[in-house]
Enzyme design. Structure first.
Site, PDB file in Angstrom:
ATOM      1  N   LYS A  13       0.837  -1.205   0.000  1.00 13.02           N
ATOM      2  CA  LYS A  13       0.000   0.000   0.000  1.00 13.02           C
ATOM      3  C   LYS A  13       0.875   1.259   0.000  1.00 13.02           C
ATOM      4  CE  LYS A  13      -2.074  -1.140   3.915  1.00 13.02           C
ATOM      5  NZ  LYS A  13      -1.380  -2.410   4.228  1.00 13.02           N
ATOM      6  N   ARG A  88     -10.111   0.378   8.096  1.00 11.15           N
ATOM      7  CA  ARG A  88      -9.660  -0.966   8.464  1.00 11.15           C
ATOM      8  C   ARG A  88     -10.723  -1.756   9.180  1.00 11.15           C
ATOM      9  NH1 ARG A  88      -3.785   0.179   8.655  1.00 11.15           N
ATOM     10  NH2 ARG A  88      -2.821  -1.766   9.215  1.00 11.15           N
ATOM     11  N   ARG A 127      11.711  -5.312   5.263  1.00 17.60           N
ATOM     12  CA  ARG A 127      11.446  -3.895   4.978  1.00 17.60           C
ATOM     13  C   ARG A 127      12.386  -2.986   5.778  1.00 17.60           C
ATOM     14  NH1 ARG A 127       5.558  -1.550   5.612  1.00 17.60           N
ATOM     15  NH2 ARG A 127       5.699  -2.533   7.657  1.00 17.60           N
ATOM     16  N   ARG A 160      10.842  -0.994  11.353  1.00 21.06           N
ATOM     17  CA  ARG A 160       9.712  -0.597  12.184  1.00 21.06           C
ATOM     18  C   ARG A 160       9.590  -1.517  13.400  1.00 21.06           C
ATOM     19  NH1 ARG A 160       4.526   0.412   8.362  1.00 21.06           N
ATOM     20  NH2 ARG A 160       3.556  -0.898   9.948  1.00 21.06           N
ATOM     21  N   ARG A 171      -0.664  -9.113  13.338  1.00 16.44           N
ATOM     22  CA  ARG A 171      -1.250  -8.115  12.430  1.00 16.44           C
ATOM     23  C   ARG A 171      -2.012  -8.807  11.300  1.00 16.44           C
ATOM     24  NH1 ARG A 171       4.045  -5.207  10.918  1.00 16.44           N
ATOM     25  NH2 ARG A 171       2.808  -4.045   9.394  1.00 16.44           N
TER      26      ARG A 171
HETATM   27  P1  AP5 Z   1       4.797  -1.572   1.946  1.00 17.46           P
HETATM   28  O1  AP5 Z   1       4.449  -0.808   0.732  1.00 17.46           O
HETATM   29  O2  AP5 Z   1       5.522  -0.878   3.043  1.00 17.46           O
HETATM   30  O3  AP5 Z   1       3.502  -2.326   2.508  1.00 17.46           O
HETATM   31  P2  AP5 Z   1       2.215  -1.773   3.241  1.00 17.46           P
HETATM   32  O4  AP5 Z   1       1.035  -2.417   2.598  1.00 17.46           O
HETATM   33  O5  AP5 Z   1       2.220  -0.287   3.320  1.00 17.46           O
HETATM   34  O6  AP5 Z   1       2.425  -2.451   4.666  1.00 17.46           O
HETATM   35  P3  AP5 Z   1       2.311  -1.852   6.139  1.00 17.46           P
HETATM   36  O7  AP5 Z   1       3.066  -2.767   7.044  1.00 17.46           O
HETATM   37  O8  AP5 Z   1       2.654  -0.400   6.168  1.00 17.46           O
HETATM   38  O9  AP5 Z   1       0.801  -2.028   6.398  1.00 17.46           O
HETATM   39  P4  AP5 Z   1       0.092  -2.046   7.727  1.00 17.46           P
HETATM   40  O10 AP5 Z   1      -1.284  -1.931   7.271  1.00 17.46           O
HETATM   41  O11 AP5 Z   1       0.378  -3.191   8.599  1.00 17.46           O
HETATM   42  O12 AP5 Z   1       0.767  -0.835   8.541  1.00 17.46           O
HETATM   43  P5  AP5 Z   1       0.280   0.654   8.837  1.00 17.46           P
HETATM   44  O13 AP5 Z   1       1.471   1.495   8.888  1.00 17.46           O
HETATM   45  O14 AP5 Z   1      -0.821   1.017   7.944  1.00 17.46           O
HETATM   46  O15 AP5 Z   1       5.632  -2.855   1.500  1.00 17.46           O
HETATM   47  C1  AP5 Z   1       6.166  -3.770   2.441  1.00 17.46           C
HETATM   48  C2  AP5 Z   1       7.563  -4.231   1.993  1.00 17.46           C
HETATM   49  O16 AP5 Z   1       7.437  -5.031   0.821  1.00 17.46           O
HETATM   50  C3  AP5 Z   1       8.512  -3.093   1.632  1.00 17.46           C
HETATM   51  O17 AP5 Z   1       9.787  -3.464   2.042  1.00 17.46           O
HETATM   52  C4  AP5 Z   1       8.413  -3.007   0.099  1.00 17.46           C
HETATM   53  O18 AP5 Z   1       9.635  -2.579  -0.479  1.00 17.46           O
HETATM   54  C5  AP5 Z   1       8.128  -4.453  -0.287  1.00 17.46           C
HETATM   55  N1  AP5 Z   1       7.225  -4.579  -1.435  1.00 17.46           N
HETATM   56  C6  AP5 Z   1       6.153  -3.798  -1.736  1.00 17.46           C
HETATM   57  N2  AP5 Z   1       5.538  -4.241  -2.875  1.00 17.46           N
HETATM   58  C7  AP5 Z   1       6.246  -5.337  -3.270  1.00 17.46           C
HETATM   59  C8  AP5 Z   1       6.112  -6.233  -4.377  1.00 17.46           C
HETATM   60  N3  AP5 Z   1       5.132  -6.082  -5.289  1.00 17.46           N
HETATM   61  N4  AP5 Z   1       7.012  -7.244  -4.492  1.00 17.46           N
HETATM   62  C9  AP5 Z   1       8.021  -7.396  -3.563  1.00 17.46           C
HETATM   63  N5  AP5 Z   1       8.194  -6.567  -2.505  1.00 17.46           N
HETATM   64  C10 AP5 Z   1       7.314  -5.548  -2.358  1.00 17.46           C
HETATM   65  O19 AP5 Z   1      -0.312   0.487  10.298  1.00 17.46           O
HETATM   66  C11 AP5 Z   1       0.513   0.193  11.399  1.00 17.46           C
HETATM   67  C12 AP5 Z   1      -0.313   0.079  12.670  1.00 17.46           C
HETATM   68  O20 AP5 Z   1      -0.964   1.334  12.942  1.00 17.46           O
HETATM   69  C13 AP5 Z   1      -1.455  -0.939  12.626  1.00 17.46           C
HETATM   70  O21 AP5 Z   1      -1.012  -2.237  12.949  1.00 17.46           O
HETATM   71  C14 AP5 Z   1      -2.415  -0.358  13.671  1.00 17.46           C
HETATM   72  O22 AP5 Z   1      -1.994  -0.656  14.979  1.00 17.46           O
HETATM   73  C15 AP5 Z   1      -2.271   1.141  13.450  1.00 17.46           C
HETATM   74  N6  AP5 Z   1      -3.235   1.635  12.447  1.00 17.46           N
HETATM   75  C16 AP5 Z   1      -2.967   2.175  11.240  1.00 17.46           C
HETATM   76  N7  AP5 Z   1      -4.089   2.500  10.591  1.00 17.46           N
HETATM   77  C17 AP5 Z   1      -5.109   2.154  11.409  1.00 17.46           C
HETATM   78  C18 AP5 Z   1      -6.519   2.214  11.282  1.00 17.46           C
HETATM   79  N8  AP5 Z   1      -7.123   2.698  10.182  1.00 17.46           N
HETATM   80  N9  AP5 Z   1      -7.268   1.747  12.317  1.00 17.46           N
HETATM   81  C19 AP5 Z   1      -6.688   1.270  13.429  1.00 17.46           C
HETATM   82  N10 AP5 Z   1      -5.371   1.164  13.612  1.00 17.46           N
HETATM   83  C20 AP5 Z   1      -4.574   1.616  12.606  1.00 17.46           C
HETATM   84 MG    MG Z   2       2.399   1.144   4.870  1.00 13.91          MG
END
Ligand code: AP5
Ligand code: MG
Ligand code: ZN
Length: 215
Positions: A13, A88, A127, A160, A171
């Site tokens: 994402k 989410r 990552r 992270r 997660r």
């Molecule tokens: P990346 O693009 O970083 O993936 P991502 O989908 O953004 O993953 P996140 O871990 O950021 O998602 P998340 O939803 O768990 O975390 P968030 O920060 O939103 O890619 C991942 C890796 O893969 C990178 O190294 C990249 O280079 C590689 N990659 C990407 N595409 C690839 C491909 N096609 N092929 C190979 N490699 C690839 O949330 C964190 C925390 O915050 C949550 O756990 C929760 O506690 C809280 N939170 C956030 N939003 C909410 C909400 N709306 N409600 C409640 N709690 C929330």
């Molecule tokens: Mg992300």
């Protein structure tokens, strides 16, 4: 263009949102990034959120709904936005609907990225993120030119806190129970674009753009 990027942790994402931000000149609104900034700043909200995030759980709906409601009112969202990691839960999706209606706006598309669980674990354990500009990397799939150093701003790359294998598995469970139902939610409203997120970053990017241009 008003978009949501939907997908499990590690689906790509953030990676794809960065590309879309440049392409369409609209902001990326990542609730995860906003919460991590609050943790770093040591605000009361940040300290509370950190407990949920470190445990791999979700921050309460009312907190994130408030954050997004305020963010969407800012001027840079006038021509559109990319929501990354929000909504989410069904309650968050309903609240978003209400906020958009009040602003007389409508979602254009929800892009859902599908990736196998084992690939997600590999992506997240490998990552690395720039501690200053936030650019994301992967030690094997998208490495920086110099190990541990950001290509863009030369700052240090860090891991992270929630990218430990046990937290990642938690997660993924939370995603399956709380967030995956949103795929059907948005399929029913006709805005869903489903893509295979297992392909290379560049290919996923091309397919997103092709689907957006076709509709
Ligand atoms: P990346 O693009 O970083 O993936 P991502 O989908 O953004 O993953 P996140 O871990 O950021 O998602 P998340 O939803 O768990 O975390 P968030 O920060 O939103 O890619 C991942 C890796 O893969 C990178 O190294 C990249 O280079 C590689 N990659 C990407 N595409 C690839 C491909 N096609 N092929 C190979 N490699 C690839 O949330 C964190 C925390 O915050 C949550 O756990 C929760 O506690 C809280 N939170 C956030 N939003 C909410 C909400 N709306 N409600 C409640 N709690 C929330
Ligand atoms: Mg992300
Ligand atoms: Zn950087």
């Amino acid at each position: 263009m008003k978009l949501i990027l939907l997908g499990p942790p590690g689906a790509g994402k953030g990676t794809q949102a960065k590309m879309l931000t440049e392409k369409f000149s609209i902001p990326q609104i990542s609730t995860g990034d906003i919460l991590r900034a609050a943790v770093k700043a040591g605000t009361t909200m940040g300290l509370k959120a950190k407990e949920f995030m470190d445990a791999g759980g979700l921050v309460p709906d009312e907190v994130v709904v408030g954050i997004v409601r305020d963010r969407l009112q800012e001027v840079d969202c006038e021509n559109g936005f990319i929501l990354d990691g929000f909504p989410r839960t069904v309650a968050q999706a309903d609240a978003l609907q209400v906020s958009l209606q009040k602003m007389d706006k409508e979602l254009d598309h929800v892009i859902s990225l599908d990736v196998d669980a084992e690939a997600l674990v590999e992506r997240l354990t490998g990552r690395r993120t720039c501690k200053d500009c936030g650019r994301g990397y992967h030690i094997s799939f998208d490495p920086s030119k110099v190990e541990g150093v950001c290509d863009v701003c030369s700052s240090e790359l860090i891991q992270r806190d929630d990218d430990r294998e046990d937290t990642i598995r938690k997660r993924l469970q939370v995603y399956a129970s709380q967030t995956e139902p949103l795929i059907n939610y948005y399929r029913e409203t006709g805005v869903l674009i489903e893509l295979d997120g297992m392909q290379q970053i560049k290919l996923v990017q091309e397919q997103i753009l092709a689907r957006l241009q076709a509709s």
